[in-house]
Design a protein around this motif. Structure first.
Motif, PDB file in Angstrom:
ATOM      1  N   ASP A  19       1.080  -1.070  -0.269  1.00  0.00           N
ATOM      2  CA  ASP A  19      -0.138   0.448  -0.303  1.00  0.00           C
ATOM      3  C   ASP A  19       0.743   1.371  -0.266  1.00  0.00           C
ATOM      4  OD1 ASP A  19      -1.561   1.765   0.725  1.00  0.00           O
ATOM      5  OD2 ASP A  19      -2.482   0.707   2.226  1.00  0.00           O
ATOM      6  N   ASN A  20       1.215   2.149  -1.104  1.00  0.00           N
ATOM      7  CA  ASN A  20       2.055   3.226  -1.331  1.00  0.00           C
ATOM      8  C   ASN A  20       1.037   3.894  -0.438  1.00  0.00           C
ATOM      9  OD1 ASN A  20       3.247   1.816  -3.151  1.00  0.00           O
ATOM     10  ND2 ASN A  20       2.578   2.593  -4.624  1.00  0.00           N
ATOM     11  N   ALA A  21      -0.289   4.857  -0.198  1.00  0.00           N
ATOM     12  CA  ALA A  21      -0.246   5.524   0.701  1.00  0.00           C
ATOM     13  C   ALA A  21      -0.101   5.772   2.501  1.00  0.00           C
ATOM     14  CB  ALA A  21      -2.005   5.203   0.642  1.00  0.00           C
ATOM     15  N   THR A  22       0.444   4.095   2.806  1.00  0.00           N
ATOM     16  CA  THR A  22       0.128   3.758   4.225  1.00  0.00           C
ATOM     17  C   THR A  22       1.940   3.059   4.424  1.00  0.00           C
ATOM     18  OG1 THR A  22      -0.615   1.949   4.863  1.00  0.00           O
ATOM     19  CG2 THR A  22      -2.031   4.815   4.216  1.00  0.00           C
ATOM     20  N   HIS A  23       2.050   2.638   3.383  1.00  0.00           N
ATOM     21  CA  HIS A  23       2.878   1.487   3.439  1.00  0.00           C
ATOM     22  C   HIS A  23       3.305   0.591   4.967  1.00  0.00           C
ATOM     23  CE1 HIS A  23       6.261   2.916   1.410  1.00  0.00           C
ATOM     24  NE2 HIS A  23       6.193   3.965   1.055  1.00  0.00           N
ATOM     25  N   ARG A  24       1.968   0.137   4.872  1.00  0.00           N
ATOM     26  CA  ARG A  24       1.222  -1.088   5.873  1.00  0.00           C
ATOM     27  C   ARG A  24       1.191  -1.647   5.404  1.00  0.00           C
ATOM     28  NH1 ARG A  24      -1.173   3.368  10.395  1.00  0.00           N
ATOM     29  NH2 ARG A  24       1.072   4.245  10.841  1.00  0.00           N
ATOM     30  N   ARG A  25       1.552  -3.190   5.178  1.00  0.00           N
ATOM     31  CA  ARG A  25       1.642  -4.118   4.339  1.00  0.00           C
ATOM     32  C   ARG A  25       1.340  -5.528   4.647  1.00  0.00           C
ATOM     33  NH1 ARG A  25       6.149  -2.566   5.353  1.00  0.00           N
ATOM     34  NH2 ARG A  25       7.654  -2.788   4.667  1.00  0.00           N
ATOM     35  N   SER A  26       0.812  -6.378   4.429  1.00  0.00           N
ATOM     36  CA  SER A  26       1.519  -7.656   4.138  1.00  0.00           C
ATOM     37  C   SER A  26       1.852  -8.100   2.964  1.00  0.00           C
ATOM     38  CB  SER A  26       0.473  -8.066   4.558  1.00  0.00           C
ATOM     39  OG  SER A  26       0.576  -9.159   5.706  1.00  0.00           O
ATOM     40  N   ARG A  27       3.499  -7.555   2.585  1.00  0.00           N
ATOM     41  CA  ARG A  27       3.738  -8.604   1.731  1.00  0.00           C
ATOM     42  C   ARG A  27       4.445  -9.949   2.656  1.00  0.00           C
ATOM     43  NH1 ARG A  27       6.954  -4.119   2.647  1.00  0.00           N
ATOM     44  NH2 ARG A  27       8.905  -5.915   2.379  1.00  0.00           N
ATOM     45  N   GLN A  28       4.321 -10.978   0.874  1.00  0.00           N
ATOM     46  CA  GLN A  28       4.073 -12.161   0.898  1.00  0.00           C
ATOM     47  C   GLN A  28       6.135 -12.694   1.037  1.00  0.00           C
ATOM     48  OE1 GLN A  28       2.190 -14.252   1.460  1.00  0.00           O
ATOM     49  NE2 GLN A  28       0.928 -12.552   1.844  1.00  0.00           N
ATOM     50  N   CYS A 284       6.044 -17.564   6.137  1.00  0.00           N
ATOM     51  CA  CYS A 284       6.562 -16.041   6.117  1.00  0.00           C
ATOM     52  C   CYS A 284       5.537 -15.501   7.291  1.00  0.00           C
ATOM     53  CB  CYS A 284       5.220 -16.196   4.589  1.00  0.00           C
ATOM     54  SG  CYS A 284       5.495 -13.766   5.063  1.00  0.00           S
ATOM     55  N   PHE A 285       6.411 -14.740   7.349  1.00  0.00           N
ATOM     56  CA  PHE A 285       6.841 -13.681   8.932  1.00  0.00           C
ATOM     57  C   PHE A 285       5.882 -12.283   8.646  1.00  0.00           C
ATOM     58  CE2 PHE A 285       8.897 -17.612  10.477  1.00  0.00           C
ATOM     59  CZ  PHE A 285       8.282 -17.863  10.996  1.00  0.00           C
ATOM     60  N   SER A 286       5.316 -11.768   7.423  1.00  0.00           N
ATOM     61  CA  SER A 286       5.728 -10.865   7.241  1.00  0.00           C
ATOM     62  C   SER A 286       4.835  -9.839   7.950  1.00  0.00           C
ATOM     63  CB  SER A 286       5.068 -10.730   5.821  1.00  0.00           C
ATOM     64  OG  SER A 286       3.962 -10.830   5.277  1.00  0.00           O
ATOM     65  N   TRP A 287       3.899 -10.465   8.393  1.00  0.00           N
ATOM     66  CA  TRP A 287       2.699  -9.761   9.669  1.00  0.00           C
ATOM     67  C   TRP A 287       3.397  -9.062  10.539  1.00  0.00           C
ATOM     68  CZ3 TRP A 287       3.130 -11.734  14.609  1.00  0.00           C
ATOM     69  CH2 TRP A 287       3.488 -12.682  14.589  1.00  0.00           C
ATOM     70  N   VAL A 288       4.864  -9.490  10.957  1.00  0.00           N
ATOM     71  CA  VAL A 288       5.584  -8.995  12.452  1.00  0.00           C
ATOM     72  C   VAL A 288       5.769  -7.711  12.020  1.00  0.00           C
ATOM     73  CG1 VAL A 288       7.855  -9.636  13.768  1.00  0.00           C
ATOM     74  CG2 VAL A 288       6.624 -11.555  13.046  1.00  0.00           C
ATOM     75  N   ARG A 291       3.492  -3.183   9.599  1.00  0.00           N
ATOM     76  CA  ARG A 291       3.187  -1.959  10.093  1.00  0.00           C
ATOM     77  C   ARG A 291       4.372  -1.082   9.866  1.00  0.00           C
ATOM     78  NH1 ARG A 291      -1.353  -0.999  11.616  1.00  0.00           N
ATOM     79  NH2 ARG A 291      -1.255   1.147  12.794  1.00  0.00           N
ATOM     80  N   GLY A 292       5.618  -1.462   9.359  1.00  0.00           N
ATOM     81  CA  GLY A 292       6.620  -0.248   9.797  1.00  0.00           C
ATOM     82  C   GLY A 292       8.520  -1.667   9.535  1.00  0.00           C
ATOM     83  N   ASP A 293       9.652  -0.828   8.976  1.00  0.00           N
ATOM     84  CA  ASP A 293      10.078  -1.536   9.009  1.00  0.00           C
ATOM     85  C   ASP A 293      11.599  -0.764   9.732  1.00  0.00           C
ATOM     86  OD1 ASP A 293      12.612  -2.352   8.070  1.00  0.00           O
ATOM     87  OD2 ASP A 293      13.270  -1.873   5.795  1.00  0.00           O
ATOM     88  N   LEU A 294      11.607  -1.302  10.904  1.00  0.00           N
ATOM     89  CA  LEU A 294      12.108  -0.402  11.426  1.00  0.00           C
ATOM     90  C   LEU A 294      13.982  -0.758  12.282  1.00  0.00           C
ATOM     91  CD1 LEU A 294       9.539  -1.417  15.418  1.00  0.00           C
ATOM     92  CD2 LEU A 294       9.818   0.604  13.230  1.00  0.00           C
ATOM     93  N   SER A 295      13.884  -1.468  11.206  1.00  0.00           N
ATOM     94  CA  SER A 295      15.383  -1.702  10.960  1.00  0.00           C
ATOM     95  C   SER A 295      16.878  -1.238  11.170  1.00  0.00           C
ATOM     96  CB  SER A 295      15.924  -3.453  10.057  1.00  0.00           C
ATOM     97  OG  SER A 295      16.059  -2.677   9.001  1.00  0.00           O
ATOM     98  N   VAL A 341      10.247  10.041   9.758  1.00  0.00           N
ATOM     99  CA  VAL A 341      11.485   9.966   9.089  1.00  0.00           C
ATOM    100  C   VAL A 341      11.552   9.455   7.606  1.00  0.00           C
ATOM    101  CG1 VAL A 341      14.396  11.141   8.565  1.00  0.00           C
ATOM    102  CG2 VAL A 341      13.492  11.198  11.360  1.00  0.00           C
ATOM    103  N   GLU A 342      12.239   8.153   7.812  1.00  0.00           N
ATOM    104  CA  GLU A 342      11.939   6.975   6.541  1.00  0.00           C
ATOM    105  C   GLU A 342      11.261   7.138   5.698  1.00  0.00           C
ATOM    106  OE1 GLU A 342      14.211   4.063   8.035  1.00  0.00           O
ATOM    107  OE2 GLU A 342      13.804   5.147   9.663  1.00  0.00           O
ATOM    108  N   LEU A 343       9.612   6.941   6.385  1.00  0.00           N
ATOM    109  CA  LEU A 343       9.104   7.468   5.719  1.00  0.00           C
ATOM    110  C   LEU A 343       8.361   8.340   5.048  1.00  0.00           C
ATOM    111  CD1 LEU A 343       6.180   5.284   5.067  1.00  0.00           C
ATOM    112  CD2 LEU A 343       5.056   5.571   6.688  1.00  0.00           C
ATOM    113  N   THR A 344       8.428   9.757   5.391  1.00  0.00           N
ATOM    114  CA  THR A 344       8.240  10.868   4.863  1.00  0.00           C
ATOM    115  C   THR A 344       9.149  10.969   3.803  1.00  0.00           C
ATOM    116  OG1 THR A 344       7.753  11.893   7.153  1.00  0.00           O
ATOM    117  CG2 THR A 344       8.207  13.007   5.164  1.00  0.00           C
ATOM    118  N   ALA A 345      10.586  10.543   3.837  1.00  0.00           N
ATOM    119  CA  ALA A 345      11.714  10.517   2.545  1.00  0.00           C
ATOM    120  C   ALA A 345      10.764   9.442   1.744  1.00  0.00           C
ATOM    121  CB  ALA A 345      12.359  10.291   2.821  1.00  0.00           C
ATOM    122  N   ILE A 346       9.821   8.574   2.028  1.00  0.00           N
ATOM    123  CA  ILE A 346       9.550   7.778   0.912  1.00  0.00           C
ATOM    124  C   ILE A 346       8.575   7.677   0.562  1.00  0.00           C
ATOM    125  CG2 ILE A 346       8.747   4.958   0.984  1.00  0.00           C
ATOM    126  CD1 ILE A 346      10.583   4.209   2.780  1.00  0.00           C
TER     127      ILE A 346
END
Length: 365
Positions: A19-28, A284-288, A291-295, A341-346
């Protein structure tokens, strides 16, 4: 992922758009969770030298005869994923300007915030006067060199001077410069028309030979691992993606810890196992991390937070007290970094460019 599942369908799953609008997605795929675990491994690994000093040996160092430790393996995982995804990004959209903008928008905004905030926090705990601190040569070099990604500066004047590891404000930043240079390497090979299977294998082989026979250089190892990930992508349609092969790869790596070949084997065998786990839909653990890539935030904020914990714990600091005390703070900072920061830039970059890698928020660290 089934053993007989076609590589092409696997790759399509691995690059699904979210989801490009929110980046809150569950990719496989498991790219985000692998990066999260790698960042966590770095935090655990760094807790030992930050608490006790650079001479302390971590458990995995003892077990592997000083070949590696948990944080080093985590960095290799980052570089294998990076080689795969960054090569994928350029091959799928070979526009140099778009490629470079996408890389800059993903890595630089978070870096700017952590560098500026580090300098400001350092001013509160330094033994120098404010004027001497802000205009000190080390403060200027720390800011300019780290932000430019031309190299790495670790010290801020008068900060953490009595900590066991010494006045290293952010030891994690060392890997960002070589990683960004590898982004430029992919760009250069793409522009001159040599981002292909055989060139990448040649570069990988040269890096491995240099590491084995000339110097066990960390830079050569990172180059070889990055190119290992690139090889996996460029040859993905000819690679057998089987769970049994991934398990054998992990077993070989485990056995190699008792030899002197672990690091070299990881560059290609470890890359295969890493990417298999990342693209596998069997588990697949994409659900974990939906809601965001904190790494990235975890990686760049962890060291200074752990240094602050040691500063205040003093002689009572142990690796586990440093870890347990710092981890909640690190996760909060990483959450703010991702969301503000990161999501705003993306999102801003997506208004300027169209990059499949950024639209799926699959980032290399």
């Amino acid at each position: 992922m089934r053993d007989d599942e076609s590589p092409r369908s696997v790759m399509n799953l691995a690059s699904q758009r979210g989801d490009n609008a929110t980046h809150r997605r569950s990719r496989q795929n498991n790219f985000d969770i692998l990066r999260f675990l790698a960042a966590l491994a770095v935090i655990v690994s760094h807790a030992f030298p930050i608490a006790y000093g650079s001479t302390v040996k971590q458990p995995l160092e003892e077990f592997s005869n000083d070949q590696t430790e948990l944080g080093s393996i985590a960095v290799l995982v980052f570089f294998a994923i990076s080689g795969y995804l960054i090569t994928q990004s350029y091959v799928r959209n070979p526009d140099p300007i778009r490629y470079l903008k996408a890389r800059i928008f993903r890595i630089i905004p978070g870096l700017i915030v952590v560098i500026v905030s580090s300098v400001l926090v350092g001013s509160l705990i330094t033994t120098f006067s404010p004027a001497d601190y802000f205009f000190h040569r080390e403060t200027v070099l720390y800011t300019i060199i780290n932000l430019s990604l031309t190299g790495t500066r670790f010290e801020l004047p008068g900060v953490f001077t009595n900590n066991p590891i010494g006045p290293i404000f952010n030891g994690s930043l060392w890997s960002l410069s070589p990683e960004f240079k590898l982004y430029i390497c992919v760009l250069f090979l793409g522009i001159i028309g040599y981002l292909n299977r055989f060139t990448v294998i040649a570069v990988w082989a040269a890096a491995v030979l240099f590491y084995l026979f000339i110097q066990e250089s960390r830079q050569a190892l990172l180059l070889a691992t990055f190119m290992g990930g690139a090889i996996i992508y460029l040859w993905h349609d000819r690679i057998a993606w089987k769970q049994s092969y991934a398990m054998i790869s992990l077993l070989v790596l485990l056995i190699s810890l008792s030899t002197s070949l672990f690091n070299v084997l990881f560059t290609i065998i470890g890359s295969y196992a890493t990417i298999y786990l990342a693209i596998s839909t069997r588990t697949c653990f994409s659900w974990v991390t939906a809601r965001g890539d904190l790494s990235y935030g975890m990686y760049i904020y962890a060291w200074p937070v752990q240094q602050m914990v040691v500063l205040y714990l003093g002689d009572a600091a142990t690796w586990y007290s440093v870890l347990l005390t710092s981890l909640p703070v690190i996760l909060v900072l990483a959450w703010f970094s991702w969301n503000y920061v990161e999501l705003t830039a993306i999102r801003f970059s997506q208004r300027q460019i169209s990059d499949p890698l950024e639209r799926s928020s699959t980032r290399s660290r």
